[in-house]
Write a protein that holds these residues in place. Structure first.
Motif, PDB file in Angstrom:
ATOM      1  N   LEU A 211       0.747  -1.164  -0.031  1.00  0.00           N
ATOM      2  CA  LEU A 211      -0.039   0.091  -0.084  1.00  0.00           C
ATOM      3  C   LEU A 211       0.821   1.260  -0.183  1.00  0.00           C
ATOM      4  O   LEU A 211       0.498   2.176  -0.436  1.00  0.00           O
ATOM      5  N   ARG A 212       2.057   1.390   0.602  1.00  0.00           N
ATOM      6  CA  ARG A 212       2.875   2.475   0.676  1.00  0.00           C
ATOM      7  C   ARG A 212       4.417   2.219   0.563  1.00  0.00           C
ATOM      8  O   ARG A 212       5.098   2.248   1.597  1.00  0.00           O
ATOM      9  N   PRO A 213       4.813   1.859  -0.574  1.00  0.00           N
ATOM     10  CA  PRO A 213       5.902   1.553  -0.815  1.00  0.00           C
ATOM     11  C   PRO A 213       6.858   3.093  -0.803  1.00  0.00           C
ATOM     12  O   PRO A 213       6.240   4.060  -0.875  1.00  0.00           O
ATOM     13  N   GLU A 214       8.225   2.722  -0.528  1.00  0.00           N
ATOM     14  CA  GLU A 214       9.123   3.877  -0.312  1.00  0.00           C
ATOM     15  C   GLU A 214      10.100   3.939  -1.718  1.00  0.00           C
ATOM     16  O   GLU A 214      10.810   2.647  -2.025  1.00  0.00           O
ATOM     17  N   ALA A 215      10.390   4.923  -2.364  1.00  0.00           N
ATOM     18  CA  ALA A 215      11.578   5.274  -3.042  1.00  0.00           C
ATOM     19  C   ALA A 215      12.673   5.162  -2.408  1.00  0.00           C
ATOM     20  O   ALA A 215      12.794   5.762  -1.459  1.00  0.00           O
ATOM     21  N   ARG A 216      13.870   4.557  -2.748  1.00  0.00           N
ATOM     22  CA  ARG A 216      15.108   4.395  -2.209  1.00  0.00           C
ATOM     23  C   ARG A 216      16.070   5.457  -2.511  1.00  0.00           C
ATOM     24  O   ARG A 216      17.182   5.440  -2.830  1.00  0.00           O
ATOM     25  N   MET A 217      15.619   6.778  -2.251  1.00  0.00           N
ATOM     26  CA  MET A 217      16.383   7.840  -2.497  1.00  0.00           C
ATOM     27  C   MET A 217      17.453   7.903  -1.474  1.00  0.00           C
ATOM     28  O   MET A 217      18.780   8.315  -1.688  1.00  0.00           O
ATOM     29  N   ASP A 218      17.570   7.160  -0.102  1.00  0.00           N
ATOM     30  CA  ASP A 218      18.423   7.048   0.883  1.00  0.00           C
ATOM     31  C   ASP A 218      19.643   6.444   0.058  1.00  0.00           C
ATOM     32  O   ASP A 218      20.807   6.608   0.445  1.00  0.00           O
ATOM     33  N   VAL A 219      19.252   5.292  -0.672  1.00  0.00           N
ATOM     34  CA  VAL A 219      20.400   4.575  -1.493  1.00  0.00           C
ATOM     35  C   VAL A 219      21.283   5.499  -2.305  1.00  0.00           C
ATOM     36  O   VAL A 219      22.399   5.243  -2.501  1.00  0.00           O
ATOM     37  N   ILE A 220      20.612   6.270  -2.967  1.00  0.00           N
ATOM     38  CA  ILE A 220      21.320   7.088  -4.030  1.00  0.00           C
ATOM     39  C   ILE A 220      22.293   7.963  -3.225  1.00  0.00           C
ATOM     40  O   ILE A 220      23.349   8.323  -3.612  1.00  0.00           O
ATOM     41  N   HIS A 221      21.741   8.639  -2.191  1.00  0.00           N
ATOM     42  CA  HIS A 221      22.676   9.591  -1.480  1.00  0.00           C
ATOM     43  C   HIS A 221      23.926   8.732  -0.844  1.00  0.00           C
ATOM     44  O   HIS A 221      24.799   8.956  -0.599  1.00  0.00           O
ATOM     45  N   MET A 222      23.484   7.575  -0.415  1.00  0.00           N
ATOM     46  CA  MET A 222      24.673   6.447   0.231  1.00  0.00           C
ATOM     47  C   MET A 222      25.717   6.353  -0.929  1.00  0.00           C
ATOM     48  O   MET A 222      26.798   6.400  -0.396  1.00  0.00           O
ATOM     49  N   LEU A 223      25.225   6.023  -1.902  1.00  0.00           N
ATOM     50  CA  LEU A 223      26.092   5.557  -3.181  1.00  0.00           C
ATOM     51  C   LEU A 223      26.972   6.816  -3.203  1.00  0.00           C
ATOM     52  O   LEU A 223      27.982   6.676  -3.470  1.00  0.00           O
ATOM     53  N   ARG A 224      26.797   7.886  -3.390  1.00  0.00           N
ATOM     54  CA  ARG A 224      27.288   9.157  -3.558  1.00  0.00           C
ATOM     55  C   ARG A 224      28.420   9.590  -2.366  1.00  0.00           C
ATOM     56  O   ARG A 224      29.540   9.828  -2.692  1.00  0.00           O
ATOM     57  N   ASP A 225      28.087   9.163  -1.137  1.00  0.00           N
ATOM     58  CA  ASP A 225      28.742   9.093   0.077  1.00  0.00           C
ATOM     59  C   ASP A 225      29.845   8.320   0.166  1.00  0.00           C
ATOM     60  O   ASP A 225      30.998   8.423   0.370  1.00  0.00           O
ATOM     61  N   LEU A 226      29.671   7.070  -0.529  1.00  0.00           N
ATOM     62  CA  LEU A 226      30.837   6.128  -0.763  1.00  0.00           C
ATOM     63  C   LEU A 226      31.495   6.039  -1.921  1.00  0.00           C
ATOM     64  O   LEU A 226      32.600   5.239  -2.231  1.00  0.00           O
ATOM     65  N   GLY A 227      31.183   7.160  -3.157  1.00  0.00           N
ATOM     66  CA  GLY A 227      31.774   7.249  -4.018  1.00  0.00           C
ATOM     67  C   GLY A 227      31.906   6.245  -5.267  1.00  0.00           C
ATOM     68  O   GLY A 227      32.652   5.852  -5.992  1.00  0.00           O
ATOM     69  N   VAL A 228      30.430   5.541  -5.088  1.00  0.00           N
ATOM     70  CA  VAL A 228      30.102   4.437  -5.897  1.00  0.00           C
ATOM     71  C   VAL A 228      29.096   4.722  -6.919  1.00  0.00           C
ATOM     72  O   VAL A 228      28.253   5.622  -6.629  1.00  0.00           O
TER      73      VAL A 228
END
Length: 345
Positions: A211-228
């Protein structure tokens, strides 16, 4: 005391737009002008590219208002579009929301839908900058267009996977599909006996994932922080197997997915057993998880191997090897896309 119900024709389209406009808060510096004119005005940052995605949700095809609250639908309509922007390694900035409304809808129902839109726009820091409303002679139709920006040359396309890349997926899979099975079962029980109360407490996780999925924007920010920087990426909307095959087709490669690496919540196994379904089938083909499937170079292994939100589930192979599922018993089974078919029979 009954709740107030205001017919849409009592406020008209202009009045409805004003009611919607009053709920909107702008977050993005790139929004020069939002709702209220003939068109919005946007000013994307220099050296960035715009990405655009549109999704159409149709009552009776993509959602059932018998068990999908309008507020959840509003939130989900935004989240699934933001997920597409995330899958391009981009940041969402603006959305437009258009509705075709059946005559049975009231002003209060539309406001409830936009409560969900507002909550999602605040969660993802996106601005609602326009849209349209019209009448529908059938069911409710929702169209959302999402816009985002990505630094020039940094977009993740489906066509970038290379042989020996690692295949990664975020979160867990299969829960949304099984949540739908629970909701459909409870709906049938209610239709058979309207006195029946829905039994959802034991299925809170899988039902929420539907009913209420979440978009994984947190992962996009995480990948940038890791340099991936992913070499390719796609969101898991139609089922993992289908998405793996999309990446393979676009990149001209093959893939090996290891069945013992597929991530799933314990409730997925419990509910699959209750419905006598193969949990691996649910994980591979369920769809609507809106997790991110992406590939990275082998050199990024150490950065991701212990990350709690990312699972390395396989590797990219030569195209001649095809897309296969490697089972615990050592068998190689061809992957089959059995998820959502947009024009299925």
């Amino acid at each position: 005391m009954s709740e107030q119900v205001t017919p849409l024709n009592q406020v008209g389209e202009i009045g409805l737009i004003r009611l919607i406009q009053d709920t909107i808060t702008l977050h993005q510096p790139s929004t020069v002008l939002g709702i209220g004119d003939d068109a919005a005005i946007l000013a994307p940052p220099a050296e960035h590219e715009m990405v655009v995605s549109t999704d159409l949700l149709v009552e009776g095809v993509h959602f059932d208002l018998a068990f999908c609250p309008l507020r959840h639908l509003g939130y989900k309509a935004v989240a699934v579009n933001v997920s597409d922007i995330a899958a391009m390694n981009a940041l969402p900035t603006q959305i437009t929301v258009s509705l075709a409304l059946p005559s049975r809808f009231s002003v209060e129902a539309v406001q409830e839908f936009y409560d969900g839109v507002r909550l999602a726009s605040e969660a993802y820091r996106v601005d609602v900058v326009g849209g349209d409303t019209t009448a529908s002679r059938g069911g409710l139709v929702v169209s959302v267009t999402a816009l985002g920006t990505v630094a020039r040359g940094q977009a993740a396309r489906r066509s970038g996977a290379q042989v020996n890349d690692l295949i990664c997926v975020t979160g867990d899979l299969g829960a949304a599909y099984l949540g739908l099975q629970i909701l459909e079962r409870e709906k049938q029980a209610y239709l058979a006996d309207p006195e029946t109360q829905p039994n959802l407490e034991a299925y809170d996780y899988v039902v929420q994932r539907q009913l209420r999925p979440e978009a994984r924007m947190d992962v996009i920010h995480m990948l940038r922080d890791l340099g991936v920087t992913p070499t390719s990426m796609i969101d898991v909307s139609d089922g993992l197997a289908s998405e793996v095959m999309h990446l393979c087709a676009a990149s001209g490669v093959g893939a090996t997915i290891f069945s013992d690496r597929l991530p799933a919540d314990q409730q997925v196994y419990e509910v699959a057993d209750e419905f006598r379904l193969d949990p691996v089938m649910c994980i591979l083909n369920g769809g609507e998880d809106y997790e991110l499937l992406f590939t990275v170079p082998l050199s990024d292994f150490d950065k991701l191997k212990n990350h709690p939100d990312v699972t390395i589930i396989g590797k990219i192979t030569e195209a001649a090897d095809g897309a296969i599922l490697a089972t615990k018993g050592g068998n190689a089974v061809p992957l089959r896309a059995q998820g959502w078919a947009h024009f299925g029979k």
